[in-house]
Design an enzyme around this catalytic site. Structure first.
Site, mmCIF file in Angstrom:
data_model
loop_
_atom_site.group_PDB
_atom_site.id
_atom_site.type_symbol
_atom_site.label_atom_id
_atom_site.label_comp_id
_atom_site.label_asym_id
_atom_site.label_seq_id
_atom_site.Cartn_x
_atom_site.Cartn_y
_atom_site.Cartn_z
ATOM 1 N N CYS A 2 0.803 -1.304 -0.029
ATOM 2 C CA CYS A 2 0.063 -0.036 -0.035
ATOM 3 C C CYS A 2 0.816 1.226 0.030
ATOM 4 C CB CYS A 2 -0.999 0.006 1.434
ATOM 5 S SG CYS A 2 -1.371 -1.465 1.673
ATOM 6 N N ARG A 27 2.644 1.000 -7.421
ATOM 7 C CA ARG A 27 2.546 0.060 -6.375
ATOM 8 C C ARG A 27 1.452 -0.701 -6.556
ATOM 9 N NH1 ARG A 27 6.104 2.028 -2.194
ATOM 10 N NH2 ARG A 27 5.059 1.024 -0.691
ATOM 11 N N TRP A 75 -3.753 -2.156 -0.711
ATOM 12 C CA TRP A 75 -3.908 -3.252 -1.551
ATOM 13 C C TRP A 75 -4.317 -4.556 -0.458
ATOM 14 C CZ3 TRP A 75 -2.438 -5.082 -6.085
ATOM 15 C CH2 TRP A 75 -2.097 -6.489 -6.270
ATOM 16 N N ASN A 101 0.424 0.392 6.604
ATOM 17 C CA ASN A 101 1.092 -0.581 5.625
ATOM 18 C C ASN A 101 1.621 -1.920 6.263
ATOM 19 O OD1 ASN A 101 0.339 1.156 3.560
ATOM 20 N ND2 ASN A 101 2.702 1.632 3.005
ATOM 21 N N GLY A 102 1.317 -2.998 6.137
ATOM 22 C CA GLY A 102 1.743 -4.287 6.546
ATOM 23 C C GLY A 102 0.561 -5.163 6.970
ATOM 24 N N GLU A 489 10.776 -23.249 -14.687
ATOM 25 C CA GLU A 489 10.651 -21.875 -14.161
ATOM 26 C C GLU A 489 11.798 -21.009 -14.964
ATOM 27 O OE1 GLU A 489 8.980 -18.415 -12.729
ATOM 28 O OE2 GLU A 489 8.170 -20.245 -13.626
ATOM 29 N N LYS A 493 11.419 -18.008 -17.485
ATOM 30 C CA LYS A 493 11.881 -16.431 -17.346
ATOM 31 C C LYS A 493 12.966 -15.954 -18.472
ATOM 32 C CE LYS A 493 9.812 -15.488 -13.810
ATOM 33 N NZ LYS A 493 8.713 -16.306 -14.519
ATOM 34 N N GLU A 496 10.874 -15.426 -21.458
ATOM 35 C CA GLU A 496 9.916 -14.281 -21.478
ATOM 36 C C GLU A 496 10.507 -12.883 -21.684
ATOM 37 O OE1 GLU A 496 6.325 -15.256 -18.556
ATOM 38 O OE2 GLU A 496 8.527 -15.329 -17.644
ATOM 39 N N HIS A 512 16.699 -39.623 -23.739
ATOM 40 C CA HIS A 512 15.451 -40.225 -24.310
ATOM 41 C C HIS A 512 15.165 -39.222 -25.499
ATOM 42 C CE1 HIS A 512 14.714 -43.571 -21.571
ATOM 43 N NE2 HIS A 512 14.897 -42.791 -20.505
ATOM 44 N N LYS A 611 0.270 -8.591 -18.192
ATOM 45 C CA LYS A 611 0.516 -9.175 -16.600
ATOM 46 C C LYS A 611 -0.575 -9.959 -16.405
ATOM 47 C CE LYS A 611 2.241 -9.140 -12.780
ATOM 48 N NZ LYS A 611 3.589 -9.622 -12.710
#
Length: 616
Positions: A2, A27, A75, A101-102, A489, A493, A496, A512, A611
């Site tokens: 936030c 943010r 958020w 925040n938190g 992964e 990355k 991408e 194989h 996104k």
């Protein structure tokens, strides 16, 4: 995370608060609000769910004069995005107002006690307890307590003493109308020093147009700002002197906290993001997820994990842990494939859908189908109030904070860590014999943010290797066990953001077919950290080297034997194998980043990608 803005000065506060919140929009947020202390000493609170422009439109034409105020973009973590849950929050007397925040880890216990004492709550948030705690302490505070300090500062210090968790707080009170008070613990809070007043913010961009002089508060600091003064104390109430910094960044750079790209910033935010994911969920040697109370775990005989892209890879990695801890079948399905199959699903299945945005079209469709087939539904997401949360029987928020770059970094490690938390919490119920296993893993989860922080020290190695192979046009990633989905992964990355053709393989599958692609100077990255299959991975590496291939190994600190098998070694902290992907993926993220920079790619906005994939 936030956004917080506060102002005490000689100018109208509202325009400065709104401009500051606008500067923090990068943010991510789901609601916004402001509180102004008027010249007649009234507390004017206005807030609204949705974008900042909705709040601006709602207050257009209102007379919200005042030279002291606080603002916030939220958020959601506790409570859905709504007008009621938006910050700021007030106490029972409506004389104290707080933004935060938190995460307050012990908010449930605090709220229960405050309610028993007669306090009334108007929201579902953890933040509101702070306003009531400050109210309590202001009433208790003797007239001569902590002389020289504003009463609001003294009361806030006493209020946060009983708070467990992470917080950056800004508060105002009609009892101290010229003061804005702040406090921080495990969340950033910065003071901006301007000629016509002082500002408080969660990040530099909020006040960069007003001043280039700032004070970064330290852990446990509290601060009171007025038009003419800044007073900093520690948690004991002792006055502190903090260094004044001169900001050299422009606004665009400040939004990225000095990092050249949001992706790199978010890679480096992973330790902090993981702390938020774990906050309030680890107690003694147990994982506490009350969200799972909505699931009949005794009925579960099989788990179906589904997601797309990096979320699917998180599912693949988590499967190894969940099978080990729960001793029941765990399946992983690409959502885009599951939705077009006729899977065997009934009311004995727990379907866990993983989506960062909670809006991924394929995942929503697959999740809906599982529900129609009578499966129990658990959503793992980063966005409260998203579509997927409305479909689920239970929701576990990963609490990673907003992610700006298109490519996932901290939200990926947050997804995986959240799935591990779910597995450990379920194990107590579905496999009581796992109790001896759960405790040690909980201990390692506590260490996980620190281990990831140590893994970030591989940045220089990743940059060096990227520079060493500037003309590489393809790269193979191999691994065994949890190293296999980690390889997937890592390859994703690289594809991408650098547009290098990369493929991830199970190392045992080389013979194989894929071994036919290995020729002199072919480059292979091997996940070769400590684990039950390390000897097998080393044998696979030798198969590559025997054909002239070059090998980059991700290896465990202290493993000197690996140097005999690899051309380059990147070392990461020793981590239990089932948790190792959270750590081992960090150098793969950094390698992808530096390869993209070397090739001149747009790291934050890779071509053809979005996104949140809200269409099929």
């Amino acid at each position: 995370m936030c956004g917080i803005v506060g102002y005490a000065g000689r100018r109208p506060a509202l325009p400065l608060l709104l401009k500051g919140l606008e500067r923090l929009e990068y943010r991510g947020y789901d609601s916004a609000g402001v509180a102004i202390i008027s010249p007649t000493n009234e507390l004017l609170v206005r807030k609204a769910a949705g974008r900042l422009e909705r709040l601006v439109k709602a207050i257009s034409g209102e007379n919200l004069d005042g030279q002291v105020g606080i603002g916030h973009t939220r958020w959601a973590t506790h409570g859905r995005p709504s007008d009621e849950n938006a910050h700021p929050h007030v106490d029972c007397t409506r004389r104290i107002c707080v933004v935060h925040n938190g995460i307050i880890e012990n908010y449930a216990e605090l709220r229960e006690q405050l309610t028993a004492d007669g306090h009334e709550f108007r929201s579902e948030t953890d933040t509101e307890v702070l306003a009531h705690l400050i109210e309590v302490e202001l009433k208790r505070l003797p007239a001569d307590a902590e002389p020289g300090l504003p009463r609001l500062l003294a009361a806030t210090r006493r209020a946060v003493a009983g708070v467990v968790g992470s917080y950056a707080i800004a508060a105002v009170s009609l009892d101290d109308p010229g003061v804005v008070v702040g406090a921080r613990l495990h969340a950033p809070l910065i003071v901006g020093l301007a000629k016509d007043g002082n500002l408080l913010a969660s990040d530099t961009p909020a006040f960069l147009e007003q001043t280039r002089r700032q004070i970064r508060l330290q852990e446990g600091d509290l601060v009171a700002i007025t038009a003419d003064s800044v007073t900093v104390i520690d948690r004991r109430g002792c006055l502190q002197e903090r260094e004044v910094e001169q900001i050299s960044w422009d606004v665009a750079a400040a939004e990225k906290a000095g990092y050249p790209h949001f992706f790199l910033k978010e890679v480096y935010e992973q330790p902090e993001a993981l702390e938020r994911t774990l906050a309030g969920r680890l107690r003694d040697d147990l994982v506490h997820l009350p969200e799972l109370d909505a699931i009949d775990l005794k009925r579960v005989r099989r788990i179906l994990l589904t997601g797309c892209g990096s979320a699917y890879h998180a599912c693949l990695m988590a499967r190894y842990a969940l099978e080990s801890w729960l001793r029941m079948p765990v399946e992983c399905e690409l959502s885009s494939e599951l939705r077009y199959r006729n899977p065997v699903v009934d009311d004995s299945v727990l379907c866990i859908a993983v989506s960062q945005s909670g809006e991924t079209a394929d995942t929503i469709a697959a999740f809906e189908m599982a529900g129609l087939l009578r499966a129990q539904q658990l959503a793992v997401t980063n966005v409260a109030g998203s579509v997927i949360t409305s479909m689920a029987d239970a929701v576990v928020l990963q609490q990673s904070g907003p992610e700006v770059a298109v490519v996932a970094s901290k939200t990926f490690t947050g997804q995986l860590t959240t799935l591990l938390l779910v597995g450990l919490a379920m194990a107590r119920v579905v496999n009581p014999s796992s109790i001896e296993i759960v405790g040690p893993f909980v201990g390692w989860l506590r260490k996980l943010p620190g281990l990831v922080k140590a893994a970030l020290l591989t940045d220089n190695d990743a940059a060096r290797i990227a520079e060493q192979y500037p003309n590489i046009d393809r790269l193979f990633f191999i691994g065994r066990g949890v190293g296999y989905p980690t390889a997937l992964e890592g390859a994703l990355k690289l594809k991408e953001i650098s547009y290098i053709h990369a493929e991830g393989y199970a190392a045992g599958e080389l013979k194989h077919g894929p071994l036919a692609l290995i020729q002199p100077d072919s480059l292979v990255l091997a996940l070769a950290t400590r684990g039950v299959t390390l000897d097998k991975v080393l044998s696979n590496i030798e198969e590559i080297r025997a054909r002239g291939g070059r090998v980059i190994a991700i290896a465990t600190d202290g493993d000197e034997h690996i140097a005999m098998h690899a051309d380059d070694v990147i070392r990461v902290p020793d981590t239990p194998e089932l948790l190792s992907p959270v750590v081992n993926v960090v150098p793969l993220q950094l390698l992808a980043y530096h390869a993209a920079i070397a090739r001149g790619c747009d790291v934050d906005k890779p071509r053809n990608l979005a996104k949140s994939v809200t269409v099929e």
